[in-house]
Write an enzyme that holds these catalytic residues in place. Structure first.
Site, short mmCIF file in Angstrom:
data_model
loop_
_atom_site.label_atom_id
_atom_site.label_comp_id
_atom_site.label_asym_id
_atom_site.label_seq_id
_atom_site.Cartn_x
_atom_site.Cartn_y
_atom_site.Cartn_z
N HIS A 1 21.13 10.15 12.71
CA HIS A 1 20.53 11.02 11.68
C HIS A 1 21.36 11.03 10.39
CE1 HIS A 1 17.82 13.56 14.52
NE2 HIS A 1 18.01 12.36 15.00
N ASP B 1 10.62 5.07 16.51
CA ASP B 1 10.56 5.62 15.15
C ASP B 1 11.98 6.02 14.76
OD1 ASP B 1 10.43 7.72 17.11
OD2 ASP B 1 9.94 9.14 15.50
N THR C 1 16.48 37.24 -11.90
CA THR C 1 16.65 38.67 -11.62
C THR C 1 15.42 39.20 -10.92
OG1 THR C 1 15.88 39.11 -13.86
CG2 THR C 1 18.26 39.12 -13.50
N GLU D 1 9.18 10.65 17.96
CA GLU D 1 10.26 11.47 18.50
C GLU D 1 11.00 12.25 17.41
OE1 GLU D 1 14.09 12.84 20.01
OE2 GLU D 1 13.81 11.40 18.39
#
Lengths: 452, 452
Positions: free
Chosen positions: A444, A101, A329, A166
């Site tokens: 990544h 994967d 706020t 994974e």
């Protein structure tokens, strides 16, 4: 070993076929984080099984159950592929772990090439999953294939364990490993993981990873968010309390201030210091890659030691406060900080949990706030450390020396690869991490690549 | 004043008609924050103008330009309605300010009734905008109408200024007021705002609001987010730096630690203390409404003073860090804290900007971090304070006494109503805030109501 020249010759001759196989695998968008891509992920597992089956392996697609989504839907996890080549009881059995994967990738993220179309630029093969972890998995498969093609007996029995989750936490794998402890794993002597990278241009063997204790610190005050104009000045704000206690966790110079943490760390020996000193590591290159002018430490040994074998604490963010662009706020009513402490020997997550919880409650108590603090540890992953004197590492060193004609660096990973620790705990066998990817492969990230 | 009994009788006799008018206005979903509701908002302005026109007023729908959306689209702002009744130069001229746009409301937010269908339950009229600000606007219109119906001369010339963007920052109104300074506002002597609420069950007149200085403090480190396992321990994390400097802003007991801020606050006089002491305010009820066991101060005077006439600092949140549910092992590369300081006399936003910027840079410098700090003030709204001895307040007190047969409390608002300050600065005229809503009307919340 007279067959070795034949083997390397074979491998060299078939390089284009190997790249073609990688191209086919990279073309499958097996992103495990995106459930709309789940059919692709199932197809990826089937392709992996089929390849091993065609090689004559004893292959199984192991059902590891379902995954529950946050919306309540339940979908199938991708099956785990196991395969076996040879079962000679006189030989040792090596189990190779890998995953097929990948992390998400879109060309608009900043890729120079289509991430799912493997592209060769000056010998670098760009594509999502090229280095993490499809090429390393294929390298091991092709190695077995080469022995077969040349009719050379494999020196060991080889098993494969290939998963498809994974990148999102190996969902279902721990249970599968435990369930097959007495079956698939019963004759496994050594486990090899090639899901990591070198530190530099020099080959490396990885013998340790850090664990991780991940904490939520929640402070709750008013029953709902308040307008900061209307209520500001009259209520003790949860956000102020949270900032106050977070600021007691780590010093500007990186010292973890929670009592007991530093004391638990295994002493840094002279031998270790010497070993770190010899590791090839380019500080300037590292700084440039990160894009900063100054690191936490200015010398190689301190830097590597604090990356691998000392704990560190990172504050990841705050949930419940205002986090969007623009201004609002608001006095947030309930805020939850997320932080984690990387674990090293001899820290114990159960002890760390108590140390952190007690400490935060004690610093919070000093504030005399009426708000409520809740500390939870949601991940407690132990570090993993192998004995580099073990046969497995001797074999690894010899293999690297043969291929690259140099000694590998013995390195660690700062991150956590929980499966290494699970293998160690469940099987009791030795594990080696043998990186096949380069230090600059961009796992990544955009433009991930694997060099030829 | 012999006509007064006739007037009150007339008003009492027409109560059902007034509620019907409110029902029609509440039915218009004039949510200024939702651009898909913009046609409804335009319709609301038209209805307002039409009502005033039917009463014989000199009415204008003033085009105040366009609004640019974040996606680059440009849409029309709702026109501002101005109206005039009487122009006798021998009389004073009172300008009533109000707005007919509303906050968002959906029944699934937790409303007991349809928010756009005015529902009478035990004399409380529930509906979005019932109290904020449609009923108060109608009250002023109906007052003029009653004089007309009874053929009584208005004692003053009355002008109306009704806008449709108040809930999203009165976009375009400042420019319109400045542009009409020498025209519409040239003969205005007094300005009345009924866009606020009482503090308790006792009627009130509001003579001050706090301003607001809103800051972004951005700390930038690495060129992209980093994995906390792989890089943790080697980089000086922007989030740790940000938490460190935020923690120097305010003490656990609510003291603002930025040098110069406290010193600028107008002294709290004995007379003021006495006035605060006499104000009706139920601390237990306030605590219960907020849902907390302990406030910042335990006595009424300190509490009200810190709500209205002392500055306070709120940390609203952090942009760029991990803020979603669940866990992520990230070292955020660039994080921006949002905090604001409520302004009171004699603070000056320009000075506060320098004080905050200098202070944050000085505490950040002590950390010796290589990261970069950038401090910006994105809002600098001044406080507003009226002279309660002015004729306008004497008239307000007399009016309250006549209707409710008791003295009003003289109160302030902790929040900011920038339009009051703009009126004061541009026209130089006196302003009074005359709340018509109750203290428990639930403005901006679920189940907003206006009592009969």
């Amino acid at each position: 070993m007279s067959f070795l020249p034949k083997l390397t010759q074979f491998v060299d001759n078939h390089q284009e076929e190997y790249i073609e196989a990688l191209r086919q695998w990279v073309a499958v968008e097996s992103d495990s984080s995106d459930i709309t891509k789940r059919p692709e992920l199932h197809r990826m597992m089937d392709m992996t099984a089929e390849k091993l089956r065609l090689m004559g392996g004893k292959v199984e697609l192991v059902d590891i159950g379902k995954q529950e989504l946050t919306n309540g839907d339940v979908i199938s996890l991708p099956k785990v592929v196991t395969a076996q080549f040879g079962n000679d009881p006189s030989k040792d059995t090596v189990c190779v772990y890998g995953h097929v994967d990948v992390q998400p990738a879109k060309i608009e993220d900043g890729w120079a090439t289509d991430p799912y179309n493997l592209t060769d630029i000056n010998g670098n093969l760009y594509g999502r999953g090229a280095s993490d972890n499809k090429a390393p998995v294929l390298a091991w498969i092709h190695a077995v294939e080469a022995y077969q093609a040349l009719n050379i007996d494999l020196p060991v029995n080889v098993k494969f364990l290939i998963e498809g989750m994974e990148e999102t936490g190996s969902n279902g794998l721990d249970a599968m490993i435990m369930a097959q402890r007495e079956t698939f794993f019963s004759d496994v002597d050594y486990i090899v993981i090639s899901d990591c990278g070198w530190l530099s241009k020099r080959p490396a063997l990885t013998y340790g990873t850090r664990g991780n204790c991940y904490f939520f610190a929640e402070i709750e005050g008013p029953k709902q968010d308040l307008h900061s104009g209307v209520y500001g000045g009259t209520v003790i704000e949860p956000m102020t309390d949270l900032i106050g206690i977070l600021d007691t966790l780590i010093s500007p110079s990186g010292t973890i201030l929670i009592p007991g943490i530093r004391e638990a760390v295994a002493p840094f020996s002279d031998e270790e210091w010497k070993m770190y000193q010899d590791i090839e590591f380019d500080i300037e290159n590292y700084k440039e890659k990160i894009g900063i002018s100054q690191l936490m430490y200015s010398n190689k040994v301190d830097l590597l030691a604090h990356r691998w074998r000392y704990p560190t604490l990172s504050i990841h963010g705050i949930e419940g406060a205002f986090s969007a662009p623009g201004s609002k706020t608001v006095i947030p009513a309930k805020v939850t900080a997320k932080f984690s402490i990387r674990q090293v020997p001899n820290m114990d997550p159960a002890v760390v949990k108590k140390q952190v919880t007690d400490y935060l409650h004690s610093v919070f108590a000093k504030r005399k706030s009426p708000n409520k603090l809740k500390v939870t540890m949601i991940i407690g992953a132990k570090p993993w450390l192998a004995d580099t004197q073990h046969t497995l590492y001797e074999a690894g060193k010899a293999a690297v020396k043969r291929v690259f004609n140099m000694e590998p660096d013995l390195i660690r990973e700062g991150g956590t690869i929980p499966i290494a620790r699970t293998f160690q705990d469940v099987t009791g066998k030795s594990i080696i991490m043998l990186p096949i990817g380069g230090f600059d492969d961009g796992l990544h990230s955009q433009n991930e690549k694997m060099s030829r």
